[in-house]
Design an enzyme around this catalytic site. Structure first.
Site, short mmCIF file in Angstrom:
data_model
loop_
_atom_site.label_atom_id
_atom_site.label_comp_id
_atom_site.label_asym_id
_atom_site.label_seq_id
_atom_site.Cartn_x
_atom_site.Cartn_y
_atom_site.Cartn_z
N GLY A 239 0.76 -1.24 0.00
CA GLY A 239 0.00 0.00 0.00
C GLY A 239 0.79 1.29 0.00
N ARG A 313 -5.61 3.14 -15.79
CA ARG A 313 -5.67 3.89 -14.52
C ARG A 313 -6.32 5.28 -14.67
NH1 ARG A 313 -2.16 5.29 -11.51
NH2 ARG A 313 -3.13 4.55 -9.58
N TYR A 317 -9.60 5.36 -12.40
CA TYR A 317 -9.46 6.05 -11.11
C TYR A 317 -9.25 7.55 -11.28
CZ TYR A 317 -7.72 1.28 -10.18
OH TYR A 317 -7.53 -0.07 -10.13
N CYS A 343 -12.98 3.38 -28.79
CA CYS A 343 -14.28 4.03 -29.02
C CYS A 343 -15.04 4.22 -27.71
CB CYS A 343 -15.07 3.21 -30.01
SG CYS A 343 -14.21 3.13 -31.56
N TYR A 372 0.40 -1.72 -12.22
CA TYR A 372 -1.00 -1.71 -12.64
C TYR A 372 -1.14 -1.08 -14.03
CZ TYR A 372 -1.16 -2.63 -7.67
OH TYR A 372 -0.90 -3.16 -6.43
#
Ligand code: LLP
Length: 417
Positions: A239, A313, A317, A343, A372
């Site tokens: 994290g 990403r 997010y 698209c 990621y």
């Protein structure tokens, strides 16, 4: 910290001009720096050196087997969340007894495979899963090593989609029920309780949430001990955030200096950490080519050959990734969206960004894309996935070839009924 820098106005990865790599492999291309990966891993190793520890790299962050293999060679274990990640970790040469397995939805087949492979432990996320692991272990004539993943209900102060340690999240066993669940697990004959696990979220940029959750877990372990349950492994999850824009996350050293004193009541435990992004995030970039520039009525668009299928990403997010040209030249600047060919209006890499006005054919680097990035990429719009390249000093090597059109339909069959 990373090993991407400009020399004579040209972007280098370590000692190789990025443009030289792209000439050979094309775009879009993920390019990773060996030295950055190693430095970040070593930073964690030395930060945790005062205590008994095991670093389990979070495979999901970047699961290319070349990268897993390097980490395994440097001594890392692996944090996995699926049978596929177990397969990758083993193929890359990770010793099974350094693998920890989390995830709310492990299937019976995955559990059996992991047990037979001899992993270090399962991080169990529910009573139902405990019962299933116990049954499978019994059928296989084994004892399954387990930790319970506890949800400490601490706000990691990050994006809601990547926060995992709040009561409302699907992850782990609630803090309140933890003692009862441990006592129930202790009655199951084919389990060996060896640890406790927590992971409260990702891209955490302050030590506060770590301290709060560690204090809760330490207190819980002491209560477990009073109830006859011995805990040998204390898994603090991953994290730790990185700098995408202006974030100033603590370094692994600062994090360890804050947490180690809190752990002193449990000095006989081995501490596990599961860093992903803080190892791989700033070790990689995504290089993309400008296809067209378009001046709309309301907005300007820089249309590039990488889309949300390559790096999701920003779309998922609203994440910020710095974007910079491979070559610095005298150019005008404009305010532009950087968008891909997919698209979907959600297909963007940046919005309202002040960027050099580029010409078709020029190259851009999307920074901090090592985590990621490729691992969340897809074939949406039937786009072959990008090539991956690893740079080491003055050399580079393709570690995953670009997919071909044939790869796209591999495994599909025309109906012949
Ligand atoms: N351990 C567990 C149990 C996890 O679920 C995760 C990440 C990690 C460790 C590693 O966390 P890290 O050190 O990388 O923050 N796709 C999102 C991030 C999802 C993280 C999921 N779990 C993103 O692109 O920001």
């Amino acid at each position: 910290m990373n090993y991407f820098h400009y020399q004579d106005n040209e972007l280098y990865c370590e000692q190789v001009p990025v443009q030289k790599i792209v000439k050979q492999v094309g775009t879009p291309a993920y390019i990773y720096s060996h030295e950055t990966l190693q430095r970040h891993f070593q930073a964690f190793e030395s930060a945790l050196s005062p205590i008994k520890h095991l670093l389990c790299y979070a495979v999901k962050t970047n699961s290319n087997i070349a990268i897993l293999n390097l980490l395994a060679k440097w001594g890392a274990g692996m944090d996995i969340v699926s049978g596929g990640e177990l397969y990758r970790a083993l193929q890359a040469g990770t010793p099974p007894n350094k693998i920890v397995y989390a995830g709310v939805g492990k299937t019976a087949d995955e559990i059996a495979l992991a047990l037979q492979s001899g992993i270090l432990m399962f991080n169990v996320e529910s009573r139902a899963e405990l019962n299933l692991i116990d049954k499978i272990a019994g059928d296989l004539g084994r004892k399954a090593p387990v930790a319970l993943r506890i949800n400490p209900d601490v706000d990691p102060l990050t994006h809601p989609y990547i926060s995992t340690g709040l009561k409302k999240n699907k992850f782990g066993i609630s803090f309140k029920q933890a003692l009862d669940e441990y006592l129930a697990a202790a009655l199951l004959l084919h389990l060996e309780i060896i640890g406790i696990h927590k992971h409260i979220g990702s891209q955490i940029t302050t030590v506060g949430p770590y301290m709060e959750s560690v204090n809760k877990i330490v207190e819980l372990v002491q209560r477990l001990r009073q109830n006859g349950i011995d805990i040998r492994y204390l898994n603090l999850g991953g994290g730790l955030g990185i700098t995408y824009n202006e974030e100033k996350p603590p370094s692994p050293q600062q994090l360890a200096e804050t947490l180690i004193p809190l752990l002193s009541p449990l000095s006989n435990c081995t501490v596990i950490m599961e860093p992903g992004r803080s190892i791989a995030g700033n070790s990689g970039i995504l290089v993309t080519k400008v296809l067209y520039c378009k001046q709309g009525e309301e907005k300007n668009f820089t249309i590039v050959d990488a889309g949300m299928n390559d790096l999701v990403r920003p779309s998922l997010y609203n994440a910020y990734h710095h974007i910079q040209p491979l070559q610095i030249k005298e150019r005008g600047e404009w305010l532009t969206d950087v968008v891909g060919p997919i698209c979907e209006s959600g297909d963007f890499l940046a919005k309202d960004r002040k960027l050099a006005k580029l010409e078709a054919g020029e190259l851009l680097a999307v920074m901090s894309a090592g985590s990621y990035g490729f691992s969340m990429s897809s074939n949406y719009n039937s786009r072959p996935r990008a090539v991956e390249v690893l740079v080491k000093g003055d050399k580079f090597q393709v570690i995953r070839r670009r997919e071909s059109y044939n790869d796209l339909i591999m495994g599909e069959m025309i109906l012949n009924l």
